[in-house]
Design a protein around this motif. Structure first.
Motif, short mmCIF file in Angstrom:
data_model
loop_
_atom_site.label_atom_id
_atom_site.label_comp_id
_atom_site.label_asym_id
_atom_site.label_seq_id
_atom_site.Cartn_x
_atom_site.Cartn_y
_atom_site.Cartn_z
N LEU A 1 -0.04 -5.14 13.95
CA LEU A 1 1.42 -5.13 13.97
C LEU A 1 1.99 -4.43 12.74
N VAL A 2 1.43 -4.71 11.57
CA VAL A 2 1.92 -4.09 10.34
C VAL A 2 1.73 -2.58 10.37
N ALA A 3 0.59 -2.13 10.90
CA ALA A 3 0.36 -0.68 11.00
C ALA A 3 1.29 -0.04 12.02
N ALA A 4 1.53 -0.72 13.13
CA ALA A 4 2.42 -0.15 14.15
C ALA A 4 3.86 -0.05 13.65
N LEU A 5 4.30 -1.00 12.84
CA LEU A 5 5.66 -0.99 12.31
C LEU A 5 5.80 -0.19 11.03
N ASN A 6 4.68 0.26 10.45
CA ASN A 6 4.69 1.05 9.21
C ASN A 6 5.49 0.33 8.12
N MET A 7 5.06 -0.90 7.83
CA MET A 7 5.77 -1.72 6.84
C MET A 7 5.38 -1.38 5.41
N GLY A 8 4.30 -0.63 5.21
CA GLY A 8 3.88 -0.28 3.87
C GLY A 8 3.09 -1.35 3.16
N VAL A 9 2.57 -2.34 3.89
CA VAL A 9 1.75 -3.40 3.29
C VAL A 9 0.40 -3.41 3.99
N ARG A 10 -0.59 -3.94 3.30
CA ARG A 10 -1.92 -4.10 3.88
C ARG A 10 -2.33 -5.55 3.78
N ILE A 11 -2.79 -6.12 4.89
CA ILE A 11 -3.20 -7.52 4.95
C ILE A 11 -4.63 -7.61 4.45
N ASP A 12 -4.82 -8.37 3.39
CA ASP A 12 -6.17 -8.55 2.84
C ASP A 12 -6.95 -9.60 3.61
N GLN A 13 -6.40 -10.78 3.76
CA GLN A 13 -7.07 -11.83 4.52
C GLN A 13 -6.09 -12.94 4.84
N SER B 1 0.81 -1.22 0.00
CA SER B 1 0.00 0.00 0.00
C SER B 1 0.85 1.27 0.00
N ASP B 2 2.05 1.23 0.55
CA ASP B 2 2.94 2.41 0.61
C ASP B 2 4.32 1.98 0.11
N PRO B 3 4.63 2.23 -1.16
CA PRO B 3 5.91 1.74 -1.70
C PRO B 3 7.13 2.37 -1.03
N VAL B 4 7.04 3.62 -0.62
CA VAL B 4 8.20 4.27 0.01
C VAL B 4 8.52 3.62 1.35
N ALA B 5 7.47 3.42 2.19
CA ALA B 5 7.69 2.75 3.46
C ALA B 5 8.15 1.31 3.26
N TYR B 6 7.63 0.66 2.22
CA TYR B 6 8.02 -0.72 1.94
C TYR B 6 9.51 -0.81 1.59
N VAL B 7 10.03 0.17 0.88
CA VAL B 7 11.43 0.13 0.44
C VAL B 7 12.39 0.58 1.54
N PHE B 8 12.01 1.61 2.32
CA PHE B 8 12.98 2.25 3.21
C PHE B 8 12.89 1.78 4.66
N ASN B 9 11.72 1.35 5.13
CA ASN B 9 11.59 1.08 6.56
C ASN B 9 12.17 -0.26 6.97
N PHE B 10 12.21 -1.23 6.06
CA PHE B 10 12.75 -2.55 6.40
C PHE B 10 13.68 -3.01 5.28
N ARG B 11 14.80 -3.60 5.68
CA ARG B 11 15.75 -4.09 4.69
C ARG B 11 15.16 -5.29 3.95
N GLU B 12 14.48 -6.17 4.66
CA GLU B 12 13.83 -7.35 4.05
C GLU B 12 12.39 -7.41 4.55
N PRO B 13 11.50 -6.68 3.92
CA PRO B 13 10.12 -6.61 4.42
C PRO B 13 9.36 -7.93 4.32
N VAL B 14 9.54 -8.69 3.25
CA VAL B 14 8.77 -9.94 3.10
C VAL B 14 9.19 -10.99 4.12
N PRO B 15 10.48 -11.26 4.34
CA PRO B 15 10.83 -12.19 5.43
C PRO B 15 10.34 -11.71 6.79
#
Length: 333
Positions: free
Chosen positions: A185-197, A130-144
């Motif tokens: 948890l994802v919102a608190a860490l500002n990971m830039g992703v949104r959980i659908d289900q 949902s937020d590409p900038v936060a996804y790229v900069f806030n975590f070195r490996e967001p998916v793991p």
């Protein structure tokens, strides 16, 4: 003997330093132009960094950046729903972190329930960026990181429930609770992703006790089937009995109302006759006598009424003569 020199007759090549520098400059410029043009796919955006810092976000299409590593472009798929699989893996996935290797799949799906039993839980997390900038900069490996968070949340939810709830009735509530907790948890860490289900897959007991669990579940199903059959018979017989009882009660109430109305009618009739009798006793008495005799005598067949002053009733006997029967004529030969 004469000395043989290789390429003795080859012409000498003289390089002009000016032309050499121009060639190198053209090649350098061509490489720069080629590395400065990039294309963003339709379902993605490009996060552009200059000297490592955020510069801008480009939309899909053809764009230009500074070459030679000055500008760096990271493509982020924001319109594509992605998923993470736990406990199993679908082959051919483009995301290298979509599922763990076969050695870790058994470990990540083995969980301990709240009553200290073991369950093998498989599930899928569906998300999108949902937020590409936060996804790229806030975590070195967001998916793991998201995989680790998903496992932690699922183990927390499974650990708060009994093995019966995990295996049978608690699936939907577990999916809802896991999705809510992971979104927090994802919102608190500002990971830039949104959980659908989150969707639970196969949930089974360990292979060593699977047959015993199946026997227990079969016994529970038979119990539920017997209870449902008994409830069906109860719902069929009890309403019928209640309906019959209600019908009899209504019939009795109707008969009672009928008898009461008849009694009240007879009483009212008697009172009206009594009132008339009190006004003219002789006339009323004679009328009652005549009406009663009319009703009684009409039921008696073959009656003859004589005057009390008649001397004899014999002349009246011929009033009721039997009809003569005709004798059939003898047959003639």
């Amino acid at each position: 003997m004469s000395e043989i020199r290789p390429f003795a007759n080859a012409p000498e090549i003289h390089l002009n330093p000016r032309f050499a520098l121009m060639g190198l400059g053209a090649l350098f410029l061509l490489v720069g132009v080629y590395s400065g043009i990039y294309q963003v796919p339709a379902e993605s955006v490009a996060v552009v960094q200059r000297f490592g810092g955020y510069l801008k976000t480009e939309t899909p299409g053809l764009h230009i950046k500074l070459p030679w590593g000055i500008d760096q472009v990271t493509e982020v798929e924001i319109l594509r729903q992605q998923k993470l699989e736990f406990g199993f893996g679908t082959r051919g996935a483009t995301n290298p972190y979509q599922y763990a290797d076969s050695n870790n799949q058994e470990e990540e799906k083995t969980m301990v329930t709240g009553d200290l039993n073991t369950a093998m839980v498989e599930w899928v997390v569906q998300y999108h960026i949902s937020d590409p900038v936060a996804y790229v900069f806030n975590f070195r490996e967001p998916v793991p990181t998201l995989r680790d968070l998903s496992q932690a949340v699922m183990r927390e939810v499974v650990g708060d429930r009994t093995v019966d709830e995990v295996l049978t009735i608690g699936r939907q509530e577990m999916e809802t609770r896991c999705a809510e907790r992971l979104r927090e948890l994802v919102a608190a860490l500002n990971m830039g992703v949104r959980i659908d289900q989150i969707q639970l897959g196969n949930i089974n007991p360990p292979d060593d006790v699977k047959s015993s669990f199946n026997d227990v579940n079969r016994a529970k199903q038979e119990k539920e089937s017997s209870i449902n059959a008994a409830s069906g018979n109860y719902n069929q017989i009890i309403p019928k009995a209640r309906g019959e009882a209600e019908q009899k009660i209504k019939g009795a109430e109707g008969y009672a109302a009928k008898r009461i109305n008849e009694a009240e009618g007879d009483a009212a009739r008697f009172k009206s006759v009594l009132a008339e009798y009190l006004k003219a006793p002789d006339v009323t008495k004679k009328r009652l006598y005549l009406e009663t005799m009319s009703e009684v005598l009409s039921q008696v067949p073959g009656k003859i009424i004589l005057d009390d002053k008649a001397s004899s009733f014999l002349p009246l006997m011929n009033l009721r003569q039997a009809t003569p029967q005709t004798t059939p004529a003898p047959a003639t030969r």
